[in-house]
Design a protein around this motif. Structure first.
Motif, PDB file in Angstrom:
ATOM      1  N   GLN A 315       0.611  -0.929  -0.254  1.00 22.50           N
ATOM      2  CA  GLN A 315       0.263   0.306  -0.307  1.00 22.50           C
ATOM      3  C   GLN A 315       0.363   1.149  -0.004  1.00 22.50           C
ATOM      4  O   GLN A 315       0.461   2.792  -0.246  1.00 22.50           O
ATOM      5  N   LEU A 316       2.489   1.046   0.515  1.00 23.77           N
ATOM      6  CA  LEU A 316       2.974   2.384   0.770  1.00 23.77           C
ATOM      7  C   LEU A 316       4.073   2.501  -0.611  1.00 23.77           C
ATOM      8  O   LEU A 316       4.548   3.655   0.166  1.00 23.77           O
ATOM      9  N   GLY A 317       3.812   1.503  -1.648  1.00 22.52           N
ATOM     10  CA  GLY A 317       4.618   1.617  -2.572  1.00 22.52           C
ATOM     11  C   GLY A 317       5.661   1.403  -2.643  1.00 22.52           C
ATOM     12  O   GLY A 317       6.872   1.411  -3.462  1.00 22.52           O
ATOM     13  N   ASP A 318       5.922   0.386  -1.871  1.00 22.65           N
ATOM     14  CA  ASP A 318       7.530  -0.063  -1.488  1.00 22.65           C
ATOM     15  C   ASP A 318       7.175  -1.573  -2.365  1.00 22.65           C
ATOM     16  O   ASP A 318       8.141  -2.821  -1.766  1.00 22.65           O
ATOM     17  N   GLY A 319       6.457  -1.935  -3.650  1.00 26.69           N
ATOM     18  CA  GLY A 319       6.971  -3.351  -4.406  1.00 26.69           C
ATOM     19  C   GLY A 319       8.495  -3.406  -4.860  1.00 26.69           C
ATOM     20  O   GLY A 319       8.502  -4.933  -4.790  1.00 26.69           O
ATOM     21  N   ARG A 320       8.992  -2.265  -4.770  1.00 32.36           N
ATOM     22  CA  ARG A 320      10.298  -3.090  -5.752  1.00 32.36           C
ATOM     23  C   ARG A 320      11.122  -3.439  -4.784  1.00 32.36           C
ATOM     24  O   ARG A 320      11.591  -4.483  -4.828  1.00 32.36           O
ATOM     25  N   TRP A 321      10.946  -3.149  -3.625  1.00 32.76           N
ATOM     26  CA  TRP A 321      12.013  -3.925  -2.387  1.00 32.76           C
ATOM     27  C   TRP A 321      10.863  -5.607  -2.395  1.00 32.76           C
ATOM     28  O   TRP A 321      12.271  -6.604  -1.308  1.00 32.76           O
ATOM     29  N   LEU A 322      10.284  -5.034  -1.822  1.00 33.06           N
ATOM     30  CA  LEU A 322       8.714  -6.804  -2.073  1.00 33.06           C
ATOM     31  C   LEU A 322       9.979  -7.183  -2.977  1.00 33.06           C
ATOM     32  O   LEU A 322       9.710  -8.802  -3.353  1.00 33.06           O
ATOM     33  N   LEU A 323       9.436  -6.844  -4.397  1.00 26.97           N
ATOM     34  CA  LEU A 323      10.295  -7.624  -5.573  1.00 26.97           C
ATOM     35  C   LEU A 323      12.323  -8.288  -4.741  1.00 26.97           C
ATOM     36  O   LEU A 323      12.374  -9.302  -5.951  1.00 26.97           O
ATOM     37  N   SER A 324      12.520  -7.614  -4.548  1.00 24.66           N
ATOM     38  CA  SER A 324      13.867  -7.386  -4.354  1.00 24.66           C
ATOM     39  C   SER A 324      14.395  -8.413  -2.616  1.00 24.66           C
ATOM     40  O   SER A 324      15.917  -9.278  -2.900  1.00 24.66           O
ATOM     41  N   GLN A 325      13.118  -8.897  -2.621  1.00 25.15           N
ATOM     42  CA  GLN A 325      11.976 -10.038  -1.124  1.00 25.15           C
ATOM     43  C   GLN A 325      12.725 -11.172  -2.048  1.00 25.15           C
ATOM     44  O   GLN A 325      12.293 -12.472  -1.140  1.00 25.15           O
ATOM     45  N   VAL A 326      12.209 -12.009  -3.187  1.00 28.92           N
ATOM     46  CA  VAL A 326      11.659 -13.245  -3.426  1.00 28.92           C
ATOM     47  C   VAL A 326      12.897 -13.926  -3.721  1.00 28.92           C
ATOM     48  O   VAL A 326      14.009 -13.514  -4.080  1.00 28.92           O
ATOM     49  N   GLY A 327      13.077 -15.741  -2.964  1.00 29.22           N
ATOM     50  CA  GLY A 327      13.875 -16.466  -2.808  1.00 29.22           C
ATOM     51  C   GLY A 327      14.265 -15.911  -1.418  1.00 29.22           C
ATOM     52  O   GLY A 327      14.332 -17.184  -0.495  1.00 29.22           O
ATOM     53  N   THR A 328      13.605 -14.931  -0.429  1.00 34.96           N
ATOM     54  CA  THR A 328      13.580 -14.806   1.068  1.00 34.96           C
ATOM     55  C   THR A 328      12.352 -15.001   1.383  1.00 34.96           C
ATOM     56  O   THR A 328      12.717 -15.407   2.780  1.00 34.96           O
ATOM     57  N   LEU A 329      11.722 -14.294   1.484  1.00 38.47           N
ATOM     58  CA  LEU A 329       9.916 -14.644   1.619  1.00 38.47           C
ATOM     59  C   LEU A 329       9.639 -14.881   0.889  1.00 38.47           C
ATOM     60  O   LEU A 329       9.785 -15.971  -0.371  1.00 38.47           O
ATOM     61  N   ALA A 330       8.528 -16.419   1.160  1.00 36.42           N
ATOM     62  CA  ALA A 330       7.905 -16.614   0.752  1.00 36.42           C
ATOM     63  C   ALA A 330       7.143 -15.879  -0.323  1.00 36.42           C
ATOM     64  O   ALA A 330       6.701 -14.852  -0.402  1.00 36.42           O
ATOM     65  N   ASP A 331       6.984 -16.975  -1.441  1.00 36.28           N
ATOM     66  CA  ASP A 331       6.469 -15.968  -2.959  1.00 36.28           C
ATOM     67  C   ASP A 331       4.549 -15.976  -1.975  1.00 36.28           C
ATOM     68  O   ASP A 331       4.590 -14.756  -2.911  1.00 36.28           O
ATOM     69  N   ASP A 332       4.112 -16.467  -1.008  1.00 39.92           N
ATOM     70  CA  ASP A 332       2.161 -15.777  -0.932  1.00 39.92           C
ATOM     71  C   ASP A 332       2.696 -14.541  -0.244  1.00 39.92           C
ATOM     72  O   ASP A 332       1.547 -13.365  -0.710  1.00 39.92           O
ATOM     73  N   LEU A 333       3.566 -14.347   0.396  1.00 38.51           N
ATOM     74  CA  LEU A 333       3.791 -13.171   1.253  1.00 38.51           C
ATOM     75  C   LEU A 333       4.142 -11.760  -0.262  1.00 38.51           C
ATOM     76  O   LEU A 333       3.596 -10.850  -0.592  1.00 38.51           O
ATOM     77  N   VAL A 334       5.182 -12.473  -0.742  1.00 42.27           N
ATOM     78  CA  VAL A 334       5.693 -11.232  -1.928  1.00 42.27           C
ATOM     79  C   VAL A 334       4.051 -10.955  -2.834  1.00 42.27           C
ATOM     80  O   VAL A 334       3.367  -9.907  -2.946  1.00 42.27           O
ATOM     81  N   ALA A 335       3.449 -11.836  -3.535  1.00 36.83           N
ATOM     82  CA  ALA A 335       2.078 -11.978  -4.681  1.00 36.83           C
ATOM     83  C   ALA A 335       1.212 -10.894  -3.136  1.00 36.83           C
ATOM     84  O   ALA A 335       0.126  -9.718  -3.505  1.00 36.83           O
ATOM     85  N   SER A 336       0.588 -11.002  -1.959  1.00 34.17           N
ATOM     86  CA  SER A 336      -0.146 -10.315  -0.663  1.00 34.17           C
ATOM     87  C   SER A 336       0.323  -8.729  -1.034  1.00 34.17           C
ATOM     88  O   SER A 336      -0.734  -8.025  -1.116  1.00 34.17           O
ATOM     89  N   GLY A 337       1.724  -8.807  -0.498  1.00 30.26           N
ATOM     90  CA  GLY A 337       1.567  -7.048  -0.735  1.00 30.26           C
ATOM     91  C   GLY A 337       1.640  -6.308  -2.039  1.00 30.26           C
ATOM     92  O   GLY A 337       1.521  -5.620  -2.488  1.00 30.26           O
ATOM     93  N   LEU A 338       2.092  -6.761  -3.451  1.00 33.00           N
ATOM     94  CA  LEU A 338       1.815  -6.088  -4.456  1.00 33.00           C
ATOM     95  C   LEU A 338       0.562  -6.371  -4.738  1.00 33.00           C
ATOM     96  O   LEU A 338       0.018  -5.426  -5.329  1.00 33.00           O
ATOM     97  N   ALA A 339      -0.174  -7.276  -4.226  1.00 29.95           N
ATOM     98  CA  ALA A 339      -1.569  -6.784  -4.716  1.00 29.95           C
ATOM     99  C   ALA A 339      -2.497  -6.541  -4.034  1.00 29.95           C
ATOM    100  O   ALA A 339      -3.316  -5.797  -4.359  1.00 29.95           O
TER     101      ALA A 339
END
Length: 502
Positions: A315-339
């Motif tokens: 919601q706060l526009g931090d999608g770039r950082w979330l994408l940088s955590q692919v492999g560290t975070l579960a895909d479901d968490l990254v997808a939840s943030g992006l969605a």
């Protein structure tokens, strides 16, 4: 060019009278047949409606002290003097669902429906409010009429007639029907809650913040007039609404609540809603998202908290950082943030960020493994954000995106007539192109569905609806196009004489 036929004027006085004339015989017949009962309430209950669609009038419900005692048995009423109690829930009453039928009311129902759907969504909402206002007046007149009947001795001294609305505004409609004194006597739980809310709103902002934080923690704050049980009983959604309304003033306290497992999820959600994307907020949310989930009985709280942090970052526009955590975070968490900024929770934000499909497009392009998780988060039926006028350009761009998931979301979001008829000349043709040309069945389906939602603004596309209903290879799209045609026919039948939409 022939001038448009004048719109017929809907008579709210005639509607109110027709409803009263239909409801009075229904209620009086019950009173007449049951001299052994003492009736304490009549309710107009079960009014149904669909936004920008049908309005269904309420039925009549009655209850007596004897029927209430039998239903209650030896148990607790459980409602604390509110509309949610057994005493005031018409579905549990002795006479719960009696239709108010008459030829005059049936005609008024048809006229009401035609009137409600004659204009834009703002007109529909105004009609809904006027209908509720008329029903409140009908309640007040029905009480007077029943008290004037020969069997008024079958009514209790505090006999009430109210509009029972299962909505956030239901309490206020009941209060309007009853008047302040009767409302306080009959529904003391609601009256006390309203008085307390007014008292707290009069406190200085720092004290309001402390009060609502104490409620969130289920803790007493005696110096603010808040007992522990009162804090426990305070509705979570009311507390969240109050903290959200306080805005950036609440941020430091919410950051502290991220440290607690039992409040982390709510605190993260509120930080996303308030929208202060400061380095301090982003760092805190990232930190807690990356922490391991605790083991044991509190693991579910940890998982909920991590999910809340991921969504807040999105919601706060931090999608770039979330994408940088692919492999560290579960895909479901990254997808939840992006969605998150594309879903219905975006509508709660104090100042929603502009619609931006770029993070979603980059995610699907750079991390194909995320596609399945993202499809689950953004699937039709999961809800979508409500667009504002400034979002239309990006949504129209999204409808032509090379990413099917983006086109799917854009088709859903653009099927919203509340965007206004002035934007229809851009939106409707774009949906029409998607309905006929898109290779993805889901996108075509959502585009046809959206064209149907645009009603008369898309009525000139009848030939497209006919062709789609006849020739699209998808069964569900052909069925959706047929329903669109049926809706166009219904609207045409309701249109005033001399005006033929589409």
């Amino acid at each position: 060019m022939q001038a448009a036929a004048p719109q017929p004027v809907f008579s709210w006085d005639a509607f109110e009278q027709a409803f009263l004339d239909a409801a009075l015989p229904v209620a009086s017949a019950v009173l007449a047949r049951h001299p052994e009962h003492r009736f304490y309430a009549v309710a107009l209950a079960g009014m149904g409606r669909e936004l920008d669609g049908p309005l269904f009038l309420p039925a009549i419900a009655l209850n007596s002290e004897q029927a209430y005692a039998q239903a209650k048995g030896g148990g607790d009423d459980g409602g604390g003097g509110t509309l949610y109690s057994l005493r005031w829930n018409p579905a549990d009453w002795g006479w719960p669902d009696l239709p108010a039928d008459s030829p005059a009311l049936a005609r008024m129902q048809q006229e009401l429906q035609a009137h409600a759907c004659r204009g834009d969504v703002a007109h529909w909402r105004a009609t809904e409010q006027q209908c509720l206002e008329a029903l409140v007046r009908a309640c007040q007149r029905l009480r007077t009429a029943l008290r004037a009947l020969p069997w008024s001795d079958r009514l209790t001294p505090d006999f009430a007639v109210l509009l029972h609305e299962d909505s956030d505004e239901g309490v206020q409609w009941a209060r309007r029907c009853l008047g302040d004194d009767a409302f306080a006597a009959l529904l003391p739980g609601h009256a006390a809650a309203i008085a307390e809310a007014l008292r707290v709103e009069a406190l200085p902002p720092d004290q309001q913040l402390r009060y609502h934080l104490a409620c969130l923690r289920n803790e007493a704050a005696p110096e603010l007039g808040l007992g522990r049980q009162q804090a426990v009983d305070h509705a979570t959604q009311d507390t969240e609404h109050a903290l959200r309304r306080l805005g950036p003033v609440a941020v430091p306290a919410l950051l502290a609540l991220l440290e607690r497992a039992d409040t982390q999820s709510i605190a993260a959600r509120l930080l996303g809603d308030i929208g202060s994307a400061s380095p301090e907020v982003l760092d805190a949310l990232r930190h807690h998202l990356l922490r391991p989930v605790p083991r044991g009985s509190r693991a579910h709280l940890g998982r909920a908290g991590r999910l809340g942090c991921a969504c807040a970052l999105g919601q706060l526009g931090d999608g770039r950082w979330l994408l940088s955590q692919v492999g560290t975070l579960a895909d479901d968490l990254v997808a939840s943030g992006l969605a998150a900024p594309l879903g219905p929770f975006r509508d709660r934000c104090l100042q929603p960020r502009p619609l931006d499909y770029a993070p979603l497009e980059h995610a699907v392009l750079q991390h194909p493994a995320l596609r399945l998780a993202l499809q689950g988060k953004l699937a039709p039926g999961r809800g979508t954000c409500t667009l504002g006028p400034a979002d239309v350009d990006e949504a129209l761009r999204g409808l032509g995106s090379p990413t099917p998931l983006v086109r799917q979301h854009a088709a859903m979001a653009l099927g919203d007539r509340a965007l206004g008829s002035e934007r229809a000349p851009r939106i409707v043709p774009a949906l029409a192109r998607a309905a006929t040309d898109d290779a993805e069945e889901t996108v075509r389906f959502l585009a046809v569905l959206g064209l149907g939602y645009w009603k008369q603004d898309a009525a000139h596309l009848r030939s497209l609806a006919q062709a789609t209903a006849a020739h699209d290879p998808s069964d569900r799209i052909r069925d959706t196009a047929r329903r669109w045609l049926e809706a166009l026919d219904t609207h045409r039948a309701m249109a005033p004489t001399g005006q033929a939409p589409g």
